[in-house]
Design a protein around this motif. Sequence first.
Motif, PDB file in Angstrom:
ATOM      1  N   LYS A 139      -7.411  -1.911  -6.519  1.00 22.05           N
ATOM      2  CA  LYS A 139      -8.565  -2.278  -5.692  1.00 22.05           C
ATOM      3  C   LYS A 139      -9.876  -1.917  -6.378  1.00 22.05           C
ATOM      4  O   LYS A 139     -10.885  -2.599  -6.201  1.00 22.05           O
ATOM      5  CB  LYS A 139      -8.461  -1.597  -4.328  1.00 22.05           C
ATOM      6  CG  LYS A 139      -7.401  -2.212  -3.425  1.00 22.05           C
ATOM      7  CD  LYS A 139      -7.368  -1.587  -2.057  1.00 22.05           C
ATOM      8  CE  LYS A 139      -6.714  -0.228  -2.062  1.00 22.05           C
ATOM      9  NZ  LYS A 139      -6.542   0.326  -0.689  1.00 22.05           N
ATOM     10  N   ALA A 140      -9.849  -0.865  -7.195  1.00 19.09           N
ATOM     11  CA  ALA A 140     -11.051  -0.453  -7.912  1.00 19.09           C
ATOM     12  C   ALA A 140     -11.472  -1.479  -8.965  1.00 19.09           C
ATOM     13  O   ALA A 140     -12.640  -1.497  -9.381  1.00 19.09           O
ATOM     14  CB  ALA A 140     -10.834   0.909  -8.565  1.00 19.09           C
ATOM     15  N   THR A 173      -1.723   1.804  -9.447  1.00 18.89           N
ATOM     16  CA  THR A 173      -1.598   2.238  -8.059  1.00 18.89           C
ATOM     17  C   THR A 173      -2.425   1.295  -7.194  1.00 18.89           C
ATOM     18  O   THR A 173      -3.333   0.607  -7.694  1.00 18.89           O
ATOM     19  CB  THR A 173      -2.108   3.668  -7.882  1.00 18.89           C
ATOM     20  OG1 THR A 173      -3.523   3.691  -8.094  1.00 18.89           O
ATOM     21  CG2 THR A 173      -1.430   4.622  -8.855  1.00 18.89           C
ATOM     22  N   ALA A 209      -4.812   2.006  -5.237  1.00 26.67           N
ATOM     23  CA  ALA A 209      -6.222   2.391  -5.359  1.00 26.67           C
ATOM     24  C   ALA A 209      -6.818   1.910  -6.679  1.00 26.67           C
ATOM     25  O   ALA A 209      -7.955   1.414  -6.718  1.00 26.67           O
ATOM     26  CB  ALA A 209      -6.359   3.910  -5.236  1.00 26.67           C
ATOM     27  N   GLU A 210      -6.050   2.045  -7.757  1.00 23.96           N
ATOM     28  CA  GLU A 210      -6.543   1.600  -9.072  1.00 23.96           C
ATOM     29  C   GLU A 210      -6.776   0.095  -9.095  1.00 23.96           C
ATOM     30  O   GLU A 210      -7.772  -0.382  -9.658  1.00 23.96           O
ATOM     31  CB  GLU A 210      -5.547   1.995 -10.163  1.00 23.96           C
ATOM     32  CG  GLU A 210      -5.493   3.482 -10.435  1.00 23.96           C
ATOM     33  CD  GLU A 210      -4.335   3.873 -11.329  1.00 23.96           C
ATOM     34  OE1 GLU A 210      -4.343   5.009 -11.851  1.00 23.96           O
ATOM     35  OE2 GLU A 210      -3.406   3.059 -11.510  1.00 23.96           O
ATOM     36  N   GLU A 224       0.827  -1.215   0.000  1.00 23.61           N
ATOM     37  CA  GLU A 224       0.000   0.000   0.000  1.00 23.61           C
ATOM     38  C   GLU A 224       0.857   1.259   0.000  1.00 23.61           C
ATOM     39  O   GLU A 224       0.409   2.323  -0.430  1.00 23.61           O
ATOM     40  CB  GLU A 224      -0.905   0.012   1.232  1.00 23.61           C
ATOM     41  CG  GLU A 224      -2.022  -1.019   1.211  1.00 23.61           C
ATOM     42  CD  GLU A 224      -3.252  -0.538   0.455  1.00 23.61           C
ATOM     43  OE1 GLU A 224      -3.183   0.546  -0.162  1.00 23.61           O
ATOM     44  OE2 GLU A 224      -4.264  -1.251   0.491  1.00 23.61           O
TER      45      GLU A 224
END
Length: 299
Positions: free
Chosen positions: A221-222, A216, A218-219, A198
Amino acid sequence: MLLAVEGLTHRYGDKTALDQFTMHLNRREIVGLLGPNGSGKSTLLRVLSTLVKPQTGRVEICGFDAGKLPEAVRSRIGVVFQTPTLDPLLTVEENLLIFGSFFGISGRALHERVRHLMQQFGILDRRTDFAKTLSGGLRRRAEIARALLHEPQLLIFDEPTSGLDPAARDDFWKAIEELREKRSTAILISTHLFDEAERCDSLILLHRGLRVAEGTPAELKATIGGQIVELVAKKPEAALETLRAKFGAAIELSDGILRVEAKDAHQMIPSLVEALPGEVLSVGLHQPTLADVFRKVTA
């Protein structure tokens, strides 16, 4: 750009460890490598550290061809492997001093640099101890300090905080951030710890020699696109068949845990439990994590 890998393929006999692998790493960038055993991570790190010559493809590090000019590359990178590499018959300080001399550091500058790093990683009071007497965590600290001695442009870490306590892990990340900010160092980290992943700017997920996902945290996990419901049932295999028959193939079983991925998965919980009368031992709901992404792309 400090690191450019283009179309790297590496084979061991009939086994392909890396298949047309490509990646780039810029100054001040921290990139993490994630992948199960046998995914190709170790082979990639061995190639990047010049221990193994590239078979096909291009590997350029700090402007030098890693296959043709390995000596030029080695003077500009720092490497910490998972296996211990300290000389067990030398003290902590002697290990660092000798390593620093390999890179042309000498005299007062060398001694001051060694002392600073030993203090930074909490091993100054163990400087006269022989490496063979250190615990695994202390050896790890000494190896990380040694890799930073010559202030490399590119740092390559293989499970760098394995065996370290939380305080030592914090010291490691503080040192990494300091190098990034003050020296514009680029860092490549192979890790299996999702909380460390992370902290990376971007991640590359490897599976069977292929890059199966990149982005990333975040990307990545999206890409799950919803919530995750996890159920523990008395008979997980039978429960899987029952749930798939009623809800479709979105139900997965991994490590004895049933997982459902859906946009509004929380609304499915009553129906899931009702479909397994008396069978559900526990049920949980969470937002997608890197562990979920890892599980999905390496299944």
